[in-house]
Write a protein that holds these residues in place. Sequence first.
Motif, PDB file in Angstrom:
ATOM      1  N   ASP A  24       0.844  -1.279   0.019  1.00 11.24           N
ATOM      2  CA  ASP A  24       0.142   0.001  -0.099  1.00 11.24           C
ATOM      3  C   ASP A  24       0.905   1.047   0.079  1.00 11.24           C
ATOM      4  O   ASP A  24       1.829   1.260   0.875  1.00 11.24           O
ATOM      5  CB  ASP A  24      -0.845  -0.153   1.355  1.00 11.24           C
ATOM      6  CG  ASP A  24      -1.900   1.010   1.195  1.00 11.24           C
ATOM      7  OD1 ASP A  24      -1.343   2.196   1.347  1.00 11.24           O
ATOM      8  OD2 ASP A  24      -3.113   0.730   1.256  1.00 11.24           O
ATOM      9  N   ARG A  50       0.660   3.777   1.719  1.00 16.52           N
ATOM     10  CA  ARG A  50       0.728   4.142   2.993  1.00 16.52           C
ATOM     11  C   ARG A  50       2.029   3.395   3.902  1.00 16.52           C
ATOM     12  O   ARG A  50       2.719   3.815   4.869  1.00 16.52           O
ATOM     13  CB  ARG A  50      -0.353   4.278   3.836  1.00 16.52           C
ATOM     14  CG  ARG A  50      -1.611   5.138   3.370  1.00 16.52           C
ATOM     15  CD  ARG A  50      -2.796   4.713   3.863  1.00 16.52           C
ATOM     16  NE  ARG A  50      -3.326   3.646   3.393  1.00 16.52           N
ATOM     17  CZ  ARG A  50      -4.597   2.996   3.505  1.00 16.52           C
ATOM     18  NH1 ARG A  50      -5.277   3.786   4.430  1.00 16.52           N
ATOM     19  NH2 ARG A  50      -4.925   2.067   3.371  1.00 16.52           N
ATOM     20  N   ARG A 108      -5.663  -8.718   3.228  1.00 16.61           N
ATOM     21  CA  ARG A 108      -4.311  -8.043   2.757  1.00 16.61           C
ATOM     22  C   ARG A 108      -4.122  -8.727   1.309  1.00 16.61           C
ATOM     23  O   ARG A 108      -3.429  -8.046   0.682  1.00 16.61           O
ATOM     24  CB  ARG A 108      -3.050  -8.525   3.855  1.00 16.61           C
ATOM     25  CG  ARG A 108      -1.896  -7.292   3.743  1.00 16.61           C
ATOM     26  CD  ARG A 108      -1.226  -7.539   4.691  1.00 16.61           C
ATOM     27  NE  ARG A 108      -0.301  -6.560   4.701  1.00 16.61           N
ATOM     28  CZ  ARG A 108       0.956  -6.350   5.680  1.00 16.61           C
ATOM     29  NH1 ARG A 108       1.251  -7.297   6.541  1.00 16.61           N
ATOM     30  NH2 ARG A 108       1.686  -5.304   5.344  1.00 16.61           N
ATOM     31  N   ALA A 137      -6.374  -7.078  -1.113  1.00 17.27           N
ATOM     32  CA  ALA A 137      -6.031  -5.541  -1.457  1.00 17.27           C
ATOM     33  C   ALA A 137      -4.806  -5.590  -2.335  1.00 17.27           C
ATOM     34  O   ALA A 137      -4.272  -4.776  -3.126  1.00 17.27           O
ATOM     35  CB  ALA A 137      -5.583  -4.983  -0.240  1.00 17.27           C
ATOM     36  N   SER A 138      -3.398  -6.448  -2.016  1.00 18.80           N
ATOM     37  CA  SER A 138      -2.498  -6.599  -2.673  1.00 18.80           C
ATOM     38  C   SER A 138      -2.728  -6.787  -4.094  1.00 18.80           C
ATOM     39  O   SER A 138      -1.985  -6.292  -5.214  1.00 18.80           O
ATOM     40  CB  SER A 138      -1.567  -7.597  -1.982  1.00 18.80           C
ATOM     41  OG  SER A 138      -0.402  -8.057  -2.835  1.00 18.80           O
ATOM     42  N   ARG A 190      -4.149  -4.176  -6.063  1.00 12.94           N
ATOM     43  CA  ARG A 190      -2.973  -3.018  -6.447  1.00 12.94           C
ATOM     44  C   ARG A 190      -2.273  -3.579  -7.411  1.00 12.94           C
ATOM     45  O   ARG A 190      -1.753  -2.836  -8.380  1.00 12.94           O
ATOM     46  CB  ARG A 190      -2.282  -2.496  -5.301  1.00 12.94           C
ATOM     47  CG  ARG A 190      -2.927  -1.800  -4.342  1.00 12.94           C
ATOM     48  CD  ARG A 190      -1.978  -1.150  -3.307  1.00 12.94           C
ATOM     49  NE  ARG A 190      -1.668  -2.524  -2.152  1.00 12.94           N
ATOM     50  CZ  ARG A 190      -2.235  -3.047  -1.233  1.00 12.94           C
ATOM     51  NH1 ARG A 190      -3.213  -2.254  -0.718  1.00 12.94           N
ATOM     52  NH2 ARG A 190      -1.829  -4.050  -0.539  1.00 12.94           N
TER      53      ARG A 190
END
Length: 201
Positions: A65, A67, A91, A94-95, A98
């Motif tokens: 991320d 962030r 996680r 989300a990875s 991306r």
Amino acid sequence: MLTIHADSRGHALVVRGAWIADAGTLEELAAAHPRARVREWPGILTPGLVNIHGNELLEEAYHPDPREADELGTEPLTGDALAALDMDDARWGASARRGVQRMLAYGTVRAACEELRNRAVRDAVHRSGLAVMGRIGRPGGTPSLDPYDAEWPVTFAEPRERHSAARFAVFDVRDETELVERGAGTCVATVAEGRIVYRRR
């Protein structure tokens, strides 16, 4: 609503929904479809790239991320760096989202994968617009978001023509020779299922 996508060479595609309604030159298509919206892109229209390292980039790498950049950097993490992370389904999902966005930014419209075994990754990919094609075994080369850096022959998706899926990419280069020289980082737009899923700002 019809949209004509045209490149600097005058090559063009007419998109209706998720499909190619027509293909030809911008002049021909603008005359045949006078009510269509026209998008003119710098560079060349292509069918888009196939990234053969789908599993390696989506199931065997973590895409940090933004962030987390101070702690983890910005490049995909693999091997021991990946093993050190506390990964759960959220996680991984989300990875993968991306990772797909980064692949689209390199003009990739299709990823070659063996069966995706991680459900969170599989769900994220299926919702993304990135197409998946099968493969047998692990390919050679080096997994890279830019297929031109993968040390493996670059493969394009099937040519775009009337009644085919509206899935293609535009690269800001003069021709295919310059694309090979400069790589897929020259991508300015990627279209999947008729939608612009990546546009360089």
